[in-house]
Design a protein around this motif. Structure first.
Motif, short mmCIF file in Angstrom:
data_model
loop_
_atom_site.label_atom_id
_atom_site.label_comp_id
_atom_site.label_asym_id
_atom_site.label_seq_id
_atom_site.Cartn_x
_atom_site.Cartn_y
_atom_site.Cartn_z
N VAL A 73 27.42 5.89 29.98
CA VAL A 73 28.28 6.18 31.12
C VAL A 73 27.80 7.47 31.77
O VAL A 73 27.09 8.26 31.15
CB VAL A 73 29.76 6.31 30.71
N MET A 74 28.21 7.67 33.02
CA MET A 74 27.87 8.90 33.70
C MET A 74 28.75 10.03 33.16
O MET A 74 29.98 9.94 33.21
CB MET A 74 28.08 8.78 35.22
N ALA A 75 28.13 11.06 32.64
CA ALA A 75 28.86 12.20 32.07
C ALA A 75 29.56 12.98 33.17
O ALA A 75 29.13 12.98 34.33
CB ALA A 75 27.89 13.11 31.32
N VAL A 76 30.62 13.65 32.80
CA VAL A 76 31.35 14.51 33.73
C VAL A 76 30.45 15.68 34.12
O VAL A 76 29.79 16.29 33.27
CB VAL A 76 32.65 15.03 33.08
N VAL A 77 30.40 15.97 35.41
CA VAL A 77 29.62 17.09 35.91
C VAL A 77 30.23 18.39 35.36
O VAL A 77 31.46 18.56 35.40
CB VAL A 77 29.62 17.10 37.46
#
Length: 140
Positions: A73-77
């Motif tokens: 998944v795309m990690a939190v910035v």
């Protein structure tokens, strides 16, 4: 119509799933993801969320067991206060489908680069932030 295929799986999506080979990746993209500009093959799945779509896809798509992280998944910035709750839904769906692999958290721009190389990107209307997910196809 065919028996046993969830109606959320469109003919175009089924074709993509059938064409994919071992190691190919598919991105399920939320409504904010730049799907059209990052896709080699774009499948529209407007009006649907990713959790429902993920559950349907995992009934057909084997997950790659030969790599450490076949799901990402795309990690939190860094610095973003958002705490995605949809990831827990994904974990439950993955476990319900008999998969035991851990989810990888991929830095935003690395995620974009992987999406550009993915076999296909599925554009959804998912509203949850950081809901994008990559699945790597395995073998049966």
């Amino acid at each position: 119509m065919l028996k046993g295929i969830p109606p959320i799986i469109s003919p175009d999506l089924m074709k993509i799933l059938m064409e994919m080979g071992h190691g190919d990746e598919i991105v399920l993209a939320d409504g904010n993801f730049p799907a059209a500009s990052h896709a080699q093959r774009l499948v529209r799945c407007d009006g649907h969320g990713i959790s429902e779509l993920l559950a349907a896809i995992l009934k057909f798509l084997p997950i790659d067991t030969y790599v450490e992280h076949p799901i990402g998944v795309m990690a939190v910035v860094p610095g973003d206060p958002v705490q995605p709750t949809i990831w827990k839904e994904y974990e439950a769906i993955i476990q319900d489908n008999g998969e035991t692999c851990p989810i990888d958290y991929i830095e935003r721009f690395e995620f974009y680069e992987r999406a550009k190389k993915a076999y296909a990107v599925v554009a959804t209307s998912e509203k949850a932030l950081y809901a994008n997910i990559i699945l790597k196809k395995g073998v049966i």
